[in-house]
Scaffold this motif. Sequence first.
Motif, short mmCIF file in Angstrom:
data_model
loop_
_atom_site.label_atom_id
_atom_site.label_comp_id
_atom_site.label_asym_id
_atom_site.label_seq_id
_atom_site.Cartn_x
_atom_site.Cartn_y
_atom_site.Cartn_z
N LEU A 60 0.81 -1.23 0.00
CA LEU A 60 0.00 0.00 0.00
C LEU A 60 0.84 1.28 0.00
CD1 LEU A 60 -2.98 0.62 -0.17
CD2 LEU A 60 -3.05 0.83 2.32
N PRO A 61 2.00 1.32 0.68
CA PRO A 61 2.82 2.55 0.57
C PRO A 61 3.25 2.88 -0.86
CG PRO A 61 3.51 1.27 2.48
CD PRO A 61 2.53 0.42 1.72
N ILE A 62 3.28 1.87 -1.74
CA ILE A 62 3.61 2.15 -3.13
C ILE A 62 2.52 3.00 -3.77
CG2 ILE A 62 4.05 1.08 -5.39
CD1 ILE A 62 5.26 -1.27 -3.97
N VAL A 63 1.26 2.83 -3.31
CA VAL A 63 0.18 3.69 -3.79
C VAL A 63 0.47 5.14 -3.45
CG1 VAL A 63 -2.28 4.21 -3.58
CG2 VAL A 63 -1.51 1.83 -3.63
N ALA A 64 0.97 5.37 -2.22
CA ALA A 64 1.32 6.73 -1.83
C ALA A 64 2.46 7.27 -2.68
CB ALA A 64 1.71 6.75 -0.34
N ILE A 65 3.42 6.41 -3.01
CA ILE A 65 4.52 6.84 -3.88
C ILE A 65 4.00 7.23 -5.26
CG2 ILE A 65 6.60 6.05 -5.08
CD1 ILE A 65 7.27 4.36 -2.65
N LEU A 66 3.14 6.39 -5.84
CA LEU A 66 2.61 6.65 -7.18
C LEU A 66 1.82 7.96 -7.21
CD1 LEU A 66 1.41 3.06 -8.15
CD2 LEU A 66 3.37 4.28 -9.09
N ALA A 67 1.00 8.19 -6.18
CA ALA A 67 0.20 9.41 -6.13
C ALA A 67 1.06 10.65 -5.97
CB ALA A 67 -0.82 9.32 -4.99
N THR A 68 2.16 10.51 -5.24
CA THR A 68 3.04 11.66 -4.99
C THR A 68 3.88 11.99 -6.21
OG1 THR A 68 3.12 11.08 -2.64
CG2 THR A 68 4.81 12.59 -3.46
N THR A 69 4.51 10.97 -6.79
CA THR A 69 5.40 11.22 -7.92
C THR A 69 4.64 11.52 -9.21
OG1 THR A 69 5.50 8.82 -8.35
CG2 THR A 69 7.24 9.78 -6.98
N ALA A 70 3.31 11.33 -9.22
CA ALA A 70 2.53 11.66 -10.42
C ALA A 70 2.64 13.13 -10.77
CB ALA A 70 1.07 11.27 -10.21
N GLU A 71 2.90 13.99 -9.78
CA GLU A 71 3.05 15.41 -10.06
C GLU A 71 4.18 15.67 -11.04
OE1 GLU A 71 0.76 17.11 -9.06
OE2 GLU A 71 0.01 16.35 -7.15
N VAL A 113 1.30 19.30 0.18
CA VAL A 113 2.03 18.24 0.88
C VAL A 113 1.20 17.69 2.03
CG1 VAL A 113 4.08 17.71 2.25
CG2 VAL A 113 4.28 19.14 0.21
N TRP A 114 0.59 18.58 2.81
CA TRP A 114 -0.26 18.12 3.93
C TRP A 114 -1.43 17.29 3.42
CZ3 TRP A 114 1.03 17.60 8.68
CH2 TRP A 114 1.94 18.46 9.28
N ALA A 115 -2.02 17.70 2.31
CA ALA A 115 -3.14 16.94 1.76
C ALA A 115 -2.70 15.55 1.33
CB ALA A 115 -3.75 17.70 0.56
N LYS A 116 -1.51 15.44 0.75
CA LYS A 116 -1.00 14.14 0.36
C LYS A 116 -0.77 13.26 1.59
CE LYS A 116 1.26 15.70 -3.90
NZ LYS A 116 0.38 14.94 -4.80
N LEU A 117 -0.24 13.84 2.67
CA LEU A 117 0.00 13.07 3.88
C LEU A 117 -1.32 12.60 4.50
CD1 LEU A 117 2.84 15.21 5.50
CD2 LEU A 117 3.07 12.95 4.48
N VAL A 118 -2.30 13.49 4.55
CA VAL A 118 -3.60 13.13 5.14
C VAL A 118 -4.26 12.02 4.34
CG1 VAL A 118 -5.94 13.98 5.57
CG2 VAL A 118 -3.98 15.37 6.24
N THR A 119 -4.25 12.13 3.02
CA THR A 119 -4.89 11.10 2.20
C THR A 119 -4.13 9.78 2.27
OG1 THR A 119 -3.67 11.94 0.27
CG2 THR A 119 -5.91 12.74 0.60
N ALA A 120 -2.81 9.83 2.38
CA ALA A 120 -2.04 8.60 2.47
C ALA A 120 -2.36 7.85 3.76
CB ALA A 120 -0.54 8.90 2.39
#
Length: 263
Positions: free
Chosen positions: A82-93, A113-120
């Motif tokens: 599941l952390p790979i999902v967070a990586i994919l969503a972050t690096t998509a930018e 950045v805060w929104a990405k952390l909250v959603t992750a």
Amino acid sequence: MTAVRTAPATATRSATLKPVPFTRLTAYEWRKQLDTRAVRWLFVTIAVITAGVLAVSALVGEGNVSFEAFVTNTSTPLAMLLPIVAILATTAEWSQRTGLTTFTLEPRRLRVVWAKLVTAVGSGLAFFLVAVVIAALAHLAVITFRDADADWGLGAMTAGMVLMLAIWMVQGVAFGLALQSTPGAIVVYLVVPTIVGALTALVQSWENVWPWIDLQTSSMPLIMGDPMGGEQWAQLAVTAAIWVGLPLLVGILRVQRGEIKTA
């Protein structure tokens, strides 16, 4: 004749503009996190692995598997992938070149950045609840069809897994922000802990040092549900600062100071 001066229309419009609400920004980041083809295939992989683990646990032996053991079995694939999902969503930018749109709609980059952390973290907790429900159904099945003993208790092992899943999700975002490259972040996330884990097994003379520099070693008592004293919590805090806090700080600095390009 008195001249009447009117404010420019652009000034009037700019005065009525409001910042993007954080809830809307979070919902936007959540949608980007879940609505990609790569993430869907990753979820399929997690589901297949989880189904296989549950089948083996339920069918092998006499089927006397506790509810907490099923929770551990269903949450382990989540913790791994599941952390790979967070990586994919972050690096998509940067890999999907959505950063220009994102940071134009919300110029305050730290809020993104805060929104990405909250959603992750939110995704990690939400999928963990799904894993708990699946584990409950599996335990009910072995009770019904295999006459297994009912054991519905949850203890420190489950609480430890929840905490570590949240930490790993933040780590995924941190690696994505720091490296801003999907392949690089995934490779570092998967390979570096493996190398460090191999070193902990080979270099026995550092037995007392590894818990202070290796997140996997310091988190093992928490994941196994063992009692943790002050020293163990300090080791977890130090290793989390090294493997999560430091990459996150580097990533925030890169996002704040970096140039957002279309290509």
